[in-house]
Write a protein that holds these residues in place. Structure first.
Motif, PDB file in Angstrom:
ATOM      1  N   LYS A 125     -33.958   9.595  27.329  1.00 34.99           N
ATOM      2  CA  LYS A 125     -33.479   9.555  28.711  1.00 34.99           C
ATOM      3  C   LYS A 125     -34.613   9.255  29.683  1.00 34.99           C
ATOM      4  O   LYS A 125     -34.415   8.567  30.698  1.00 34.99           O
ATOM      5  CB  LYS A 125     -32.779  10.872  29.059  1.00 34.99           C
ATOM      6  CG  LYS A 125     -31.429  11.012  28.364  1.00 34.99           C
ATOM      7  CD  LYS A 125     -30.627  12.210  28.850  1.00 34.99           C
ATOM      8  CE  LYS A 125     -29.222  12.215  28.210  1.00 34.99           C
ATOM      9  NZ  LYS A 125     -28.385  13.331  28.684  1.00 34.99           N
ATOM     10  N   LEU A 128     -34.913   5.610  29.526  1.00 38.08           N
ATOM     11  CA  LEU A 128     -33.820   4.963  30.265  1.00 38.08           C
ATOM     12  C   LEU A 128     -34.068   5.021  31.765  1.00 38.08           C
ATOM     13  O   LEU A 128     -33.842   4.034  32.484  1.00 38.08           O
ATOM     14  CB  LEU A 128     -32.491   5.638  29.920  1.00 38.08           C
ATOM     15  CG  LEU A 128     -31.963   5.451  28.492  1.00 38.08           C
ATOM     16  CD1 LEU A 128     -30.642   6.207  28.339  1.00 38.08           C
ATOM     17  CD2 LEU A 128     -31.768   3.984  28.173  1.00 38.08           C
ATOM     18  N   LEU A 151     -27.443   0.407  29.881  1.00 41.04           N
ATOM     19  CA  LEU A 151     -28.180   1.674  29.897  1.00 41.04           C
ATOM     20  C   LEU A 151     -27.232   2.847  30.128  1.00 41.04           C
ATOM     21  O   LEU A 151     -27.425   3.935  29.569  1.00 41.04           O
ATOM     22  CB  LEU A 151     -29.258   1.645  30.982  1.00 41.04           C
ATOM     23  CG  LEU A 151     -30.412   0.653  30.780  1.00 41.04           C
ATOM     24  CD1 LEU A 151     -31.451   0.828  31.889  1.00 41.04           C
ATOM     25  CD2 LEU A 151     -31.076   0.829  29.423  1.00 41.04           C
ATOM     26  N   VAL A 152     -26.215   2.646  30.963  1.00 45.65           N
ATOM     27  CA  VAL A 152     -25.231   3.718  31.204  1.00 45.65           C
ATOM     28  C   VAL A 152     -24.506   4.064  29.906  1.00 45.65           C
ATOM     29  O   VAL A 152     -24.313   5.247  29.566  1.00 45.65           O
ATOM     30  CB  VAL A 152     -24.217   3.292  32.285  1.00 45.65           C
ATOM     31  CG1 VAL A 152     -23.083   4.315  32.386  1.00 45.65           C
ATOM     32  CG2 VAL A 152     -24.908   3.150  33.632  1.00 45.65           C
ATOM     33  N   THR A 154     -25.632   3.622  26.907  1.00 43.93           N
ATOM     34  CA  THR A 154     -26.594   4.307  26.030  1.00 43.93           C
ATOM     35  C   THR A 154     -26.746   5.764  26.444  1.00 43.93           C
ATOM     36  O   THR A 154     -26.800   6.665  25.595  1.00 43.93           O
ATOM     37  CB  THR A 154     -27.956   3.594  26.099  1.00 43.93           C
ATOM     38  OG1 THR A 154     -27.786   2.227  25.714  1.00 43.93           O
ATOM     39  CG2 THR A 154     -28.965   4.266  25.161  1.00 43.93           C
ATOM     40  N   TRP A 155     -26.820   6.003  27.758  1.00 43.90           N
ATOM     41  CA  TRP A 155     -26.951   7.382  28.268  1.00 43.90           C
ATOM     42  C   TRP A 155     -25.786   8.239  27.806  1.00 43.90           C
ATOM     43  O   TRP A 155     -25.966   9.377  27.364  1.00 43.90           O
ATOM     44  CB  TRP A 155     -27.020   7.336  29.797  1.00 43.90           C
ATOM     45  CG  TRP A 155     -27.205   8.676  30.430  1.00 43.90           C
ATOM     46  CD1 TRP A 155     -26.291   9.679  30.557  1.00 43.90           C
ATOM     47  CD2 TRP A 155     -28.414   9.171  31.015  1.00 43.90           C
ATOM     48  NE1 TRP A 155     -26.828  10.756  31.194  1.00 43.90           N
ATOM     49  CE2 TRP A 155     -28.139  10.489  31.487  1.00 43.90           C
ATOM     50  CE3 TRP A 155     -29.684   8.645  31.201  1.00 43.90           C
ATOM     51  CZ2 TRP A 155     -29.101  11.254  32.137  1.00 43.90           C
ATOM     52  CZ3 TRP A 155     -30.639   9.420  31.849  1.00 43.90           C
ATOM     53  CH2 TRP A 155     -30.350  10.712  32.302  1.00 43.90           C
ATOM     54  N   LYS A 156     -24.578   7.693  27.911  1.00 36.48           N
ATOM     55  CA  LYS A 156     -23.390   8.464  27.526  1.00 36.48           C
ATOM     56  C   LYS A 156     -23.418   8.840  26.051  1.00 36.48           C
ATOM     57  O   LYS A 156     -22.815   9.851  25.657  1.00 36.48           O
ATOM     58  CB  LYS A 156     -22.129   7.657  27.837  1.00 36.48           C
ATOM     59  CG  LYS A 156     -21.868   7.480  29.327  1.00 36.48           C
ATOM     60  CD  LYS A 156     -20.628   6.627  29.560  1.00 36.48           C
ATOM     61  CE  LYS A 156     -20.339   6.454  31.052  1.00 36.48           C
ATOM     62  NZ  LYS A 156     -19.157   5.575  31.277  1.00 36.48           N
ATOM     63  N   ARG A 160     -26.576  16.010  25.592  1.00 34.59           N
ATOM     64  CA  ARG A 160     -26.967  16.609  26.858  1.00 34.59           C
ATOM     65  C   ARG A 160     -28.174  17.508  26.647  1.00 34.59           C
ATOM     66  O   ARG A 160     -28.335  18.136  25.600  1.00 34.59           O
ATOM     67  CB  ARG A 160     -25.811  17.428  27.450  1.00 34.59           C
ATOM     68  CG  ARG A 160     -24.717  16.565  28.075  1.00 34.59           C
ATOM     69  CD  ARG A 160     -23.712  17.439  28.805  1.00 34.59           C
ATOM     70  NE  ARG A 160     -24.328  18.216  29.863  1.00 34.59           N
ATOM     71  CZ  ARG A 160     -24.579  17.750  31.090  1.00 34.59           C
ATOM     72  NH1 ARG A 160     -24.294  16.493  31.388  1.00 34.59           N
ATOM     73  NH2 ARG A 160     -25.124  18.528  32.000  1.00 34.59           N
ATOM     74  N   ASP A 166     -31.281  17.770  32.606  1.00 33.95           N
ATOM     75  CA  ASP A 166     -30.322  16.672  32.523  1.00 33.95           C
ATOM     76  C   ASP A 166     -29.913  16.204  33.926  1.00 33.95           C
ATOM     77  O   ASP A 166     -29.817  14.994  34.186  1.00 33.95           O
ATOM     78  CB  ASP A 166     -29.089  17.112  31.739  1.00 33.95           C
ATOM     79  CG  ASP A 166     -28.443  15.962  30.984  1.00 33.95           C
ATOM     80  OD1 ASP A 166     -29.090  15.441  30.054  1.00 33.95           O
ATOM     81  OD2 ASP A 166     -27.319  15.583  31.333  1.00 33.95           O
ATOM     82  N   TRP A 170     -30.592  12.522  35.467  1.00 30.73           N
ATOM     83  CA  TRP A 170     -29.421  11.727  35.872  1.00 30.73           C
ATOM     84  C   TRP A 170     -29.516  11.341  37.355  1.00 30.73           C
ATOM     85  O   TRP A 170     -29.129  10.239  37.748  1.00 30.73           O
ATOM     86  CB  TRP A 170     -28.138  12.516  35.624  1.00 30.73           C
ATOM     87  CG  TRP A 170     -26.941  11.792  36.159  1.00 30.73           C
ATOM     88  CD1 TRP A 170     -26.208  12.088  37.260  1.00 30.73           C
ATOM     89  CD2 TRP A 170     -26.359  10.604  35.612  1.00 30.73           C
ATOM     90  NE1 TRP A 170     -25.206  11.177  37.439  1.00 30.73           N
ATOM     91  CE2 TRP A 170     -25.269  10.249  36.439  1.00 30.73           C
ATOM     92  CE3 TRP A 170     -26.642   9.807  34.509  1.00 30.73           C
ATOM     93  CZ2 TRP A 170     -24.470   9.132  36.203  1.00 30.73           C
ATOM     94  CZ3 TRP A 170     -25.851   8.693  34.250  1.00 30.73           C
ATOM     95  CH2 TRP A 170     -24.785   8.365  35.093  1.00 30.73           C
ATOM     96  N   PHE A 173     -31.827   8.440  37.536  1.00 26.93           N
ATOM     97  CA  PHE A 173     -31.152   7.278  36.936  1.00 26.93           C
ATOM     98  C   PHE A 173     -30.113   6.718  37.912  1.00 26.93           C
ATOM     99  O   PHE A 173     -30.022   5.502  38.137  1.00 26.93           O
ATOM    100  CB  PHE A 173     -30.499   7.726  35.628  1.00 26.93           C
ATOM    101  CG  PHE A 173     -29.874   6.620  34.831  1.00 26.93           C
ATOM    102  CD1 PHE A 173     -30.664   5.649  34.239  1.00 26.93           C
ATOM    103  CD2 PHE A 173     -28.496   6.550  34.663  1.00 26.93           C
ATOM    104  CE1 PHE A 173     -30.093   4.628  33.484  1.00 26.93           C
ATOM    105  CE2 PHE A 173     -27.918   5.530  33.916  1.00 26.93           C
ATOM    106  CZ  PHE A 173     -28.721   4.573  33.323  1.00 26.93           C
TER     107      PHE A 173
END
Length: 409
Positions: A125, A128, A151-152, A154-156, A160, A166, A170, A173
């Motif tokens: 993360k 990212l 990237l979104v 990949t983040w999902k 967590r 986190d 976020w 990001f």
């Protein structure tokens, strides 16, 4: 009385199991023989063995949660402790202890794995976020936008982290994505405004191009059309839905002019080809004067040819140099003949040439005598120096004599 390694039955029918703490009564048997009593309670023990086997297999071969495994072990441990059975109950207890150790070991391994996974997720993360922040200042709108969307996704797919970490990542990001979106929106708004202005500029260029379409000032108008084309290119592109139509109108106006010019040039070219044929005849007439034998007659004939030449007019550009070269060759030949004649008949020039020749001859004679005298006296160095100077003067004398001969004497 009957007994086995792990239990016995006494005279009253009471069944005992042997443990490390001594014998323990597990039941009473009145309906059959002592052997049948022991067999009955041994089967109860075997049932416990099966349950321990099953629990071991579940712990070793499945993803049974540690909490659930410990609950099952505790429940089975109570059954073993309270069991009315004959067998090695201590062995079953040891196996359950070993199973507890295995579950604890698995728990620590999973804890470590979760820690590693969390660390890897944190690193992923962080990466990212760093990439998103770099993309936030990019002007590659399409490429960067597609990459941010990827990237979104990949983040999902990442686990967590703890809520605070986190949420902080976020937030960064999300800020990077918002900054990029804001810049992109501003860019395309400015681009729309620019394209509106480009449309207005191109419409002005079209109006001028259409106004010039009927011009017959071929050179000036063609040059202006070239300037308009440069202005068109410099104006940039209008909106996609109007650019093609603008270009078609601009090009159509030019086509009217250039097609008319092509027709006019075709007529001109036909005339110039006829002029070329006439000049070729004159060039051939001039070339018949060569070689020059009568300078005065040749000059008069060349003058007449030149007057007729000038009256003809232009010839095609690609043939101009060749046809003019033919006439220039004849003109040079006449001019050279006149120069030779003038030099040959000019008494002043002949006298100057004769005087120079005499001076050089005297110098040559003097240097030759001096060199011979020096060599006779044994002064070799001086003699060689004089002979070098003599050679230079002799070369000048030879050249002067050659020039004198051109005067006919």
């Amino acid at each position: 009385m009957s007994s086995e390694p792990w239990g016995r039955v006494d005279e009253t029918g009471t069944v005992y199991v042997r443990t490390a703490d001594g014998e323990k009564a597990v039941g009473s048997w009145q309906a059959g023989s002592p052997e049948e009593a022991l067999a009955y309670f041994e089967r109860k023990y075997e049932g416990l063995v099966v349950e321990v086997d099953l629990l071991e297999r579940r712990v070793r071969t499945t993803d049974l949660a540690a909490k659930d495994a410990m609950t099952a072990i505790g429940h089975l441990r109570e059954q073993v402790a309270e069991a009315n059975a004959v067998g090695d109950l201590a062995a079953l207890a040891r196996r359950l202890d070993e199973l507890v150790a295995l579950v604890e070991s698995r728990r620590e391994e999973r804890k470590a794995a979760r820690a590693r996974q969390s660390e890897e997720a944190r690193a992923a993360k962080d990466a990212l976020v760093a990439e998103a922040e770099q993309l936030a200042v990019s002007d590659q709108w399409r490429t960067a936008g597609e990459r941010l969307r990827a990237l979104v996704d990949t983040w999902k797919g990442l686990p967590r982290l703890d809520r605070k970490t986190d949420d902080e990542l976020w937030h960064r990001f999300s800020q990077a994505r918002s900054a990029f979106s804001k810049r992109r929106k501003s860019h395309f708004a400015a681009l729309d405004s620019q394209r509106d202005e480009t449309k207005r500029r191109k419409e002005k260029l079209i109006a001028e191009a259409e106004a010039l379409a009927d011009s017959t000032d071929w050179v000036t108008t063609a040059a202006r059309y070239r300037d308009l084309m440069q202005d068109w290119k410099a104006a940039g592109r209008a909106h996609r839905d109007v650019e093609e139509d603008l270009w078609a109108r601009f090009r159509a106006a030019q086509d009217v002019f250039f097609q008319a010019r092509s027709g006019a040039f075709a007529e001109r070219d036909a005339e110039q080809r006829d002029n070329l044929a006439r000049k070729e005849e004159l060039a051939a007439e001039a070339e018949k004067l060569l070689p020059i034998t009568d300078i005065k007659a040749a000059r008069a004939a060349l003058r007449s040819i030149g007057e007729r030449w000038e009256a003809i007019g232009h010839v095609p550009r690609d043939a101009r140099a060749a046809i003019e070269a033919r006439m220039h060759a004849v003109e040079r030949a006449v001019a050279e003949a006149e120069e030779v004649e003038w030099r040959r008949t000019n008494p002043e020039a002949r006298a100057r040439a004769a005087g120079l020749t005499g001076q050089l001859q005297d110098a040559v004679n003097r240097l030759r005598e001096q060199a011979e005298r020096a060599r006779a006296q044994g002064n070799t160095a001086k003699a060689e120096k004089l002979e070098q100077e003599l050679a230079g003067r002799q070369a000048l004398l030879d050249q002067a004599l050659k020039g004198l001969q051109e005067f006919g004497g």
